[in-house]
Structure formats: structure tokens, C-alpha cells
Write a protein that holds these residues in place. Structure first.
Motif, PDB file in Angstrom:
ATOM      1  N   PRO A 657      51.467  36.391  42.362  1.00 37.85           N
ATOM      2  CA  PRO A 657      50.111  36.397  42.951  1.00 37.85           C
ATOM      3  C   PRO A 657      49.069  35.804  42.007  1.00 37.85           C
ATOM      4  O   PRO A 657      49.143  35.988  40.788  1.00 37.85           O
ATOM      5  N   ASP A 658      48.111  35.110  42.590  1.00 37.02           N
ATOM      6  CA  ASP A 658      46.986  34.592  41.802  1.00 37.02           C
ATOM      7  C   ASP A 658      46.069  35.740  41.391  1.00 37.02           C
ATOM      8  O   ASP A 658      46.066  36.813  42.003  1.00 37.02           O
ATOM      9  N   ALA A 659      45.269  35.485  40.356  1.00 34.75           N
ATOM     10  CA  ALA A 659      44.269  36.470  39.931  1.00 34.75           C
ATOM     11  C   ALA A 659      43.158  36.536  40.966  1.00 34.75           C
ATOM     12  O   ALA A 659      42.631  35.498  41.402  1.00 34.75           O
ATOM     13  N   ILE A 660      42.822  37.752  41.370  1.00 34.69           N
ATOM     14  CA  ILE A 660      41.772  37.974  42.364  1.00 34.69           C
ATOM     15  C   ILE A 660      40.591  38.654  41.683  1.00 34.69           C
ATOM     16  O   ILE A 660      40.753  39.696  41.039  1.00 34.69           O
ATOM     17  N   ARG A 661      39.427  38.072  41.793  1.00 36.22           N
ATOM     18  CA  ARG A 661      38.234  38.605  41.139  1.00 36.22           C
ATOM     19  C   ARG A 661      37.592  39.671  42.020  1.00 36.22           C
ATOM     20  O   ARG A 661      37.179  39.397  43.144  1.00 36.22           O
ATOM     21  N   LEU A 662      37.537  40.901  41.480  1.00 38.39           N
ATOM     22  CA  LEU A 662      36.941  42.017  42.205  1.00 38.39           C
ATOM     23  C   LEU A 662      35.473  42.207  41.858  1.00 38.39           C
ATOM     24  O   LEU A 662      34.720  42.805  42.617  1.00 38.39           O
ATOM     25  N   SER A 663      35.075  41.740  40.663  1.00 36.41           N
ATOM     26  CA  SER A 663      33.673  41.759  40.229  1.00 36.41           C
ATOM     27  C   SER A 663      33.534  40.670  39.184  1.00 36.41           C
ATOM     28  O   SER A 663      34.491  39.932  38.907  1.00 36.41           O
ATOM     29  N   GLU A 664      32.367  40.565  38.579  1.00 34.19           N
ATOM     30  CA  GLU A 664      32.159  39.517  37.581  1.00 34.19           C
ATOM     31  C   GLU A 664      33.093  39.682  36.378  1.00 34.19           C
ATOM     32  O   GLU A 664      33.436  38.714  35.720  1.00 34.19           O
ATOM     33  N   SER A 665      33.536  40.913  36.104  1.00 32.01           N
ATOM     34  CA  SER A 665      34.364  41.154  34.923  1.00 32.01           C
ATOM     35  C   SER A 665      35.741  41.724  35.240  1.00 32.01           C
ATOM     36  O   SER A 665      36.557  41.895  34.336  1.00 32.01           O
ATOM     37  N   HIS A 666      36.020  42.029  36.524  1.00 27.56           N
ATOM     38  CA  HIS A 666      37.254  42.730  36.892  1.00 27.56           C
ATOM     39  C   HIS A 666      38.154  41.809  37.712  1.00 27.56           C
ATOM     40  O   HIS A 666      37.755  41.334  38.785  1.00 27.56           O
ATOM     41  N   GLU A 667      39.384  41.560  37.210  1.00 28.80           N
ATOM     42  CA  GLU A 667      40.356  40.735  37.901  1.00 28.80           C
ATOM     43  C   GLU A 667      41.679  41.479  38.025  1.00 28.80           C
ATOM     44  O   GLU A 667      42.045  42.271  37.159  1.00 28.80           O
ATOM     45  N   VAL A 668      42.433  41.190  39.098  1.00 23.69           N
ATOM     46  CA  VAL A 668      43.734  41.808  39.294  1.00 23.69           C
ATOM     47  C   VAL A 668      44.656  40.794  39.966  1.00 23.69           C
ATOM     48  O   VAL A 668      44.227  40.032  40.838  1.00 23.69           O
ATOM     49  N   SER A 669      45.910  40.756  39.533  1.00 23.24           N
ATOM     50  CA  SER A 669      46.910  39.866  40.137  1.00 23.24           C
ATOM     51  C   SER A 669      47.813  40.699  41.035  1.00 23.24           C
ATOM     52  O   SER A 669      48.841  41.222  40.592  1.00 23.24           O
ATOM     53  N   CYS A 670      47.416  40.860  42.300  1.00 24.99           N
ATOM     54  CA  CYS A 670      48.150  41.720  43.230  1.00 24.99           C
ATOM     55  C   CYS A 670      47.800  41.336  44.665  1.00 24.99           C
ATOM     56  O   CYS A 670      46.616  41.183  45.006  1.00 24.99           O
ATOM     57  N   LEU A 671      48.822  41.200  45.507  1.00 25.94           N
ATOM     58  CA  LEU A 671      48.606  40.812  46.895  1.00 25.94           C
ATOM     59  C   LEU A 671      47.894  41.880  47.711  1.00 25.94           C
ATOM     60  O   LEU A 671      47.384  41.598  48.801  1.00 25.94           O
ATOM     61  N   LEU A 672      47.843  43.103  47.207  1.00 25.63           N
ATOM     62  CA  LEU A 672      47.154  44.166  47.931  1.00 25.63           C
ATOM     63  C   LEU A 672      45.671  43.866  48.096  1.00 25.63           C
ATOM     64  O   LEU A 672      45.006  44.414  48.983  1.00 25.63           O
ATOM     65  N   TYR A 673      45.134  42.969  47.261  1.00 26.83           N
ATOM     66  CA  TYR A 673      43.687  42.707  47.263  1.00 26.83           C
ATOM     67  C   TYR A 673      43.379  41.267  47.684  1.00 26.83           C
ATOM     68  O   TYR A 673      42.285  40.771  47.420  1.00 26.83           O
ATOM     69  N   ARG A 674      44.329  40.612  48.350  1.00 23.29           N
ATOM     70  CA  ARG A 674      44.110  39.204  48.699  1.00 23.29           C
ATOM     71  C   ARG A 674      42.931  39.016  49.645  1.00 23.29           C
ATOM     72  O   ARG A 674      42.285  37.968  49.637  1.00 23.29           O
ATOM     73  N   ALA A 675      42.606  40.055  50.440  1.00 22.66           N
ATOM     74  CA  ALA A 675      41.466  39.937  51.364  1.00 22.66           C
ATOM     75  C   ALA A 675      40.148  39.862  50.615  1.00 22.66           C
ATOM     76  O   ALA A 675      39.142  39.405  51.158  1.00 22.66           O
ATOM     77  N   GLN A 676      40.158  40.318  49.328  1.00 23.93           N
ATOM     78  CA  GLN A 676      38.917  40.329  48.547  1.00 23.93           C
ATOM     79  C   GLN A 676      38.774  39.085  47.682  1.00 23.93           C
ATOM     80  O   GLN A 676      37.891  38.994  46.859  1.00 23.93           O
ATOM     81  N   LYS A 677      39.703  38.140  47.841  1.00 24.16           N
ATOM     82  CA  LYS A 677      39.671  36.946  46.991  1.00 24.16           C
ATOM     83  C   LYS A 677      38.396  36.157  47.235  1.00 24.16           C
ATOM     84  O   LYS A 677      37.991  35.918  48.373  1.00 24.16           O
ATOM     85  N   ARG A 678      37.787  35.763  46.109  1.00 32.93           N
ATOM     86  CA  ARG A 678      36.524  35.020  46.203  1.00 32.93           C
ATOM     87  C   ARG A 678      36.752  33.528  45.948  1.00 32.93           C
ATOM     88  O   ARG A 678      37.509  33.169  45.079  1.00 32.93           O
TER      89      ARG A 678
END
Length: 678
Positions: A657-678
Motif C-alpha cells: 500500500p502507498d503512504a496515506i496522509r491522515l494529517s500534515e504530520s501523520h502518514e500510514v501505509s494501510c489499505l484500511l484508510y485508502r478512502a482518506q487518501k489525499r
């Protein structure tokens, strides 16, 4: 008589120790290693002994088993197991006790396992001695034991040599060997000190399950109060060869009474103390060769009275099975404990936004060579695309299990291991492109503090030579006089006297050696220091000194740290940002509050759920991690974590999975959060 001489349920004890005294003959004279210890352990009970190194914990265990070094001898007391007096038995009879009635798990499995015998053969030695099993039945029992302690593919692993096992699997093999004789009492001496939090949680749960199933008693020796909270029924605090406090676990954590016990709690790091200095006990454990008159803790106690230096305090009962050796508590029992009460105010480190270190797509692949011509048949992907940033005056913590590549990242940043690919930008310069003299000129800007100061300091060099070696090699000081002055300044910075310059490393304690290692790292005036598990093997009191020192140096000199650790409590206290690493890749990164308070990746959640805490388990709502870290030579397809992930989906096996940015400083590499990808 001490409450330690009773049992949790008042029943007949499995182990009974009365007035045990052990002495060691050394060059400094006679050492009173164990000085009148009383304890009883009931069937199915876990009795924990805590205290600093050198207090006599391990020597108590070795005395019970009569496994003392040649210079040691028991001078008084009684040790009995199920009514059998051990101290009067001949050595031949003691061999039938060891392994069958009392077994022991030693602190370091790598040195306790025989490297030239297979794991199965080492289990068979116990079975041959204490059971009637032979041949195929004995091998089947060895496989059954390995399976019982959670070693995967036990039928294949039984023929492995210790070097083929991970740290957690070695410890499990040690437990299997200890349990082969079905002992009544298991002595566990720091069984999880060098283990990751995930493996530690698995080992502790294994011991609890085996205790529930077999009714086994456990004597647990540790300096980790989180492990005590998770495992113990009763707790004894040891100081200078004696118990100074004994209490049921819940009472021990709610209202510890002895000033020494409260100092141990004060020294524990956590997020609530991030803007303060940890409380540190002055001085050291007194020499066991010349214990001071009166209370041994008097020289380090904040509440010392004239009476404390004249006579040794006797036991003062404070409640149901809770007692303490302290004159102060005889008239003034302590109330519930506030962990922050001993902390001293200190300004928080000032964050500076300038970017110092910028790592992008870092890869370190080691070739696997086989055959007569040593052809490359594969690659160990120790680091496989790591990106991270460290800003000036800030601390980035790199956490994860052993074998995930944390140390390799640190060494490749310093170019001690050349990366296979990627960029390491330091102050705008890509270090991977530098060679020879150009790289040598930058060496003064970044240094490393290793995990084991005894192994990393040259035993044949005096402290002054250790400190000035880097200055001379990199030309950071002009002349020997300047180097000598700089060495004196460094020793003062790390809290040591200039008088120690002429000593050798073996003449210092573990905490002092780590201070010397820090001084050596500072010698060439670096801007970035990589700290590789610098406090993992230290007592909580010494750990507090080192953490205070690192924090103070950061404030004073604006140092940046890449702090490699598996101790989440240290991360909460010291770090500003956190990067979580799994099998060569960063799976989550962000600020300390983002990653540790609201973890998003299932691996981060499992790490936090594995933490044994004295009060509330952070992340306890998350499932704990099972299984072993896969081999970096053959990582799983897709997301590397999916074989161990409780939330894995079919898509997780298809691609990383690609890195998904949840905030300006918070990233996670997980498909569970793909809907939040910016």
C-alpha cells in the motif's frame, strides 16, 4: 518474621527460604551478596523480586539452586522445596533437584544455550535425566514441548541449532528446556529484558498459561515494573542484599512505602513527564564488601534521620501482607503514589523547524551467495524503501521488532553500511554520493551511541584516549592541550569527574560506561546523534540519568537524535516524532501524540497492546500480535504485515500500500484508510 515467609493463600509453600546468607570472596574482601533473605512461595504463585543491578537478585536465585561461582558460598540459612532441605543435600542429589523440582530461565538465552547442540538434543538431556523416555518417545516429547511454547514448525525446529533461532524463539526454547522436567518451581531471571514488546507479551502470556495449566510456582527476577504488574501476585524490593519492602501486587503499585521503591517509580519515563526531568537517585548501590552501618539506603534517601545511620531498621507491618524496613514508615505511612511527585521542572526542548536529515527511498539489500562460485541467488531486503526526516533540535524515534531493519537504517545513514539505493540528505548534501576525503570531512557532523557500551568501548584504552581518538582523527581540536581540555569539558557535561580520565572501561558501572560512550559521541561536536537502544539493558534508575542527560544536551547544544528503541515509554518521554518500522519499511509515522494516542496501522496498534503497564494498558482494546517476523530474504507478497494482521483483506496480498496522509504530520501505509487518501 517477614510476610515474605508467608504465602499468598496461607497454604504449604513450594519453596521456603529462611535467613539465607551468601558471601563472595573477592579482591575487595568478602562481599555480602545475600544478607538474611526470608521468602515463601505457594503453589501457583508468582513472587517477583525487583531492584537495581548489584542488589543481590540473581545471587539469591543462584543460592537457591546452589549454582554459585567458585568464590561464593552459603554461610547461613535454610532452603527447602516441598519440605526437602536443599542445603544439606550432596551434589549428586542436587542434580536430581535441578530441572525436576526447580528449573531456571537465564537472562541471556544466546549465551545459555549450547551452540554446538541442537535444540532437541538440549531438551533431551533434561528428559534423559528426569524421565524414563528414550528414543522416538523422547523426540516426540521434545517436539511437543517446543509446540507448547509456541515455536512454529516444531518438528523441523527440533533439529535446529540455536544460531538459527530469533531472540524470541531462543527464549521460548529456554522455557521448553526448563519445563521438560515438569518442575514445581520456575526461576525466571530477567526472562524478557532483551525482547521486543510483542515477543515479551507472548513469552509472559505463555508463562501465565503454563502456570494456570500445571500449578507451577514462579520466582520472577526483573527490573521492569510493567512485567511485575502483569505477572506477580506478591512483590519484594531488594536493596544491598536485603528485602526492604514486601507487598501484594495491587498494594505495591497503589501505595509503595519504602523511599527506594518510590524513587524507582519516579524514575520511570512516560508522556506525563515529557516536560520535566526524571527523578534520579543520587549515588550508587553501596559496595557489598563494606555495607554502611544502619540502613543501607541512608546515603541516597531524601528522608534520612540520624537514627538511620546508627541502626538497621526492622520490619514494620503496614497492612495485610505489606511491610517495609524503614524508620520513617513506622510513624508515617505513605499515601497513594503520584508518579510525577518526584519530577523536577525543566524547560521542554525548543523545536526548530530547519530540516537537518532527509532520507528518501533508502534501500539496503544484502546478497545471498551459494555454491562453489558463490553466485548471488537472492537478496536480504534489510531496508526496502525507507523515507524519514529529522529536524534540528528534534528527536525522531524509530520503533519496531528486532530484525525489522532499524539498526541497518541508522548505520546506512552514517554510511557505515553503503545503501543499495536512495538518498541521505544531510544539511542539503547527499551523503551517498560522497567518497573518501569528502565523506571523512563530514564525519564530525554525525555520530552514533551503541546499545552495549562495554562492547563498543576499547577495553585497552583509557577514557582520555577514547575521548580524544575522534578529535585527533578528524582534526576538530588543535593540539593535545586543546584535546585534553575538551575531554575534561565532555566528562563534566556527562556528569563525570575529570579524575576518571586515566581509568579503563572495566572500572566503571554500566551507567557510567554509557555516559563515556555519550561523551565520545559528543567529542567531535556533532549535530546529529543516532542512539541505538542506549538504555535497553539499564536499570530504571540509570536509564533516568541517561535520558535526563540526552535531553539536557539537546537543550544546550541543539542536537538532533534518531532514537532507535523498542521501549515505548522512552519514546513517550523523549521523542517528538515517531516512525514505526516493519520488515524494512515505515508503516506509520507522525508526532508522538498522533502515533501513540491514535495509532492507525494494525501493527502499531499491536505494538501498543503488547505493552505491560503498571496502571492502564495503552492500546489494550487492540488484539495482541501473534507469530514471528517473516524473513527479509523472502518477504510476503503485497503488504508485508498481512500474514499477521487481524484485519487483512484479499487486496492486501496484491501490492504494497502507498503512504496515506491522515494529517500534515501523520502518514500510514494501510489499505484500511485508502478512502482518506489525499
Amino acid at each position: 518474621m517477614s510476610y515474605a515467609a508467608g504465602t499468598a493463600d496461607g497454604g504449604e509453600p513450594v519453596l521456603s527460604v529462611e535467613h539465607l546468607a551468601t558471601e563472595l570472596e573477592g579482591s575487595a574482601g568478602t562481599l555480602h551478596a545475600v544478607d538474611g533473605v526470608d521468602l515463601r512461595i505457594a503453589r501457583g504463585e508468582t513472587f517477583a523480586i525487583v531492584g537495581e543491578s548489584g542488589c543481590g537478585k540473581s545471587m539469591t536465585a543462584l543460592s537457591i539452586l546452589r549454582l554459585l561461582p567458585e568464590a561464593g558460598h552459603i554461610v547461613a540459612g535454610s532452603v527447602s522445596v516441598n519440605g526437602t532441605e536443599l542445603l544439606s543435600l550432596p551434589e549428586a542429589a542436587m542434580r536430581n533437584v535441578r530441572g525436576r523440582r526447580i528449573a531456571m530461565i537465564f537472562q541471556e538465552p544466546a549465551t545459555s544455550l549450547n551452540p554446538v547442540l541442537t535444540i532437541g538434543r538440549q531438551i533431551a538431556e533434561v528428559l534423559q535425566r528426569h524421565t524414563q523416555l528414550r528414543g522416538a518417545a523422547m523426540r516426540a516429547r521434545a517436539i511437543e514441548l517446543l509446540d507448547a511454547v509456541g515455536i512454529p514448525d516444531a518438528a523441523m525446529r527440533v533439529d535446529d541449532y540455536p544460531f538459527r533461532l530469533s531472540g524470541g524463539m531462543k527464549q521460548r526454547a529456554m522455557i521448553a528446556i526448563a519445563l521438560a522436567g515438569e518442575p514445581d518451581l520456575l526461576i525466571a531471571d530477567e526472562p524478557t529484558t532483551a525482547l521486543d514488546v510483542t515477543i515479551q507479551a507472548q513469552v509472559l502470556e505463555l508463562l501465565r498459561e503454563l502456570q494456570r495449566k500445571n500449578g507451577m510456582s514462579i520466582l520472577l527476577i526483573t527490573h521492569d515494573l510493567g512485567v511485575v504488574a502483569h505477572m506477580a501476585h506478591r512483590v519484594a524490593v531488594m536493596y544491598c542484599g536485603r528485602f526492604v519492602e514486601i507487598a501484594p501486587r495491587d498494594e505495591f503499585f497503589r501505595a509503595p512505602q519504602h523511599p527506594y521503591t518510590r524513587k524507582l517509580f519516579d524514575a520511570l519515563p512516560d508522556a506525563g513527564k515529557r516536560g520535566t526531568e526524571l527523578s534520579v537517585m543520587r549515588g550508587q548501590v553501596p559496595s557489598l564488601a563494606a555495607a554502611p552501618p544502619g540502613c543501607a539506603f541512608a546515603d541516597r534517601c531524601d528522608f534520612v534521620m540520624p537514627r538511620c545511620t546508627e541502626a538497621s531498621p526492622d520490619w514494620t507491618p503496614l497492612g495485610a501482607a505489606h511491610e517495609v524496613r524503614c524508620f520513617l514508615r513506622a510513624t508515617q505511612p505513605a499515601g497513594p503514589f503520584d508518579a510525577g511527585s518526584g519530577a523536577q521542572s525543566a524547560a521542554a526542548p525548543q523545536g526548530v523547524s530547519a530540516e537537518l536529515l532527509k532520507v528518501r527511498s533508502l534501500r539496503v539489500h544484502f546478497p545471498i551467495r551459494k555454491g562453489l562460485l558463490m553466485r548471488t541467488v537472492g537478496w536480504v531486503k534489510a531496508v526496502d524503501g525507507v523515507s524519514l526526516d529529522v529536524r534540528t533540535g528534534r528527536t525522531l524515534a524509530l520503533v519496531g521488532e528486532s530484525g525489522c531493519g532499524k539498526t541497518t537504517v541508522g548505520k546506512s545513514i552514517l554510511q557505515l553500511i553503503r545503501p543499495s539505493a536512495g538518498e541521505v540528505g544531510f544539511d542539503g548534501v547527499d551523503l551517498t554520493r560522497l567518497r573518501g576525503a569528502a565523506l571523512r570531512r563530514r564525519r564530525a557532523d554525525f555520530q552514533i551511541i551503541f546499545q552495549d557500551p562495554y562492547a563498543s568501548l576499547n577495553p585497552r584504552m583509557r577514557v582520555t584516549d577514547i575521548l580524544t581518538e575522534g578529535m585527533a582523527a578528524l582534526g576538530t581540536e588543535a593540539g593535545s592541550a586543546a584535546m585534553s581540555r575538551r575531554a575534561d569539558e565532555l566528562l563534566a557535561h556527562v556528569g563525570l569527574s575529570a579524575e576518571v580520565k586515566e581509568r579503563y572501561p572495566h572500572e566503571f558501572s554500566g551507567g557510567q560506561r554509557q555516559r563515556i560512550a555519550i561523551a565520545r559521541a559528543l567529542a567531535v561536536r556533532p549535530r546529529l546523534i543516532i542512539c541505538d537502544e542506549p538504555t535497553s539493558a539499564l536499570d530504571v534508575s540509570v536509564q533516568a540519568q541517561i535520558l535526563n542527560l540526552l535531553k539536557g544536551l539537546q537543550r544546550e547544544f541543539g542536537l538532533s537524535y534518531l532514537f532507535i528503541t523498542h521501549n515505548i515509554a522512552v519514546v513517550e518521554y523523549l521523542a517528538h516524532e515517531v516512525a514505526v518500522m516493519y520488515l524494512g519499511r515505515i508503516v506509520e509515522r507522525g508526532t508522538v501524540d498522533e502515533v501513540l494516542r491514535t495509532p492507525r496501522h494494525p501493527y502499531t496498534q499491536a505494538l501498543l497492546a503488547s505493552l505491560p503497564r503498571g496502571d492502564v494498558e495503552v492500546g489494550a482494546e487492540f488484539p495482541r500480535l501473534e507469530g514471528e517476523l517473516p524473513s527479509p530474504a523472502d518477504p510476503p507478497r503485497g503488504c508485508h504485515f498481512h500474514p499477521r494482521c487481524p484485519q487483512a483483506m484479499a487486496e492486501c496480498k496484491l501490492g504494497y500500500p502507498d503512504a496515506i496522509r491522515l494529517s500534515e504530520s501523520h502518514e500510514v501505509s494501510c489499505l484500511l484508510y485508502r478512502a482518506q487518501k489525499r
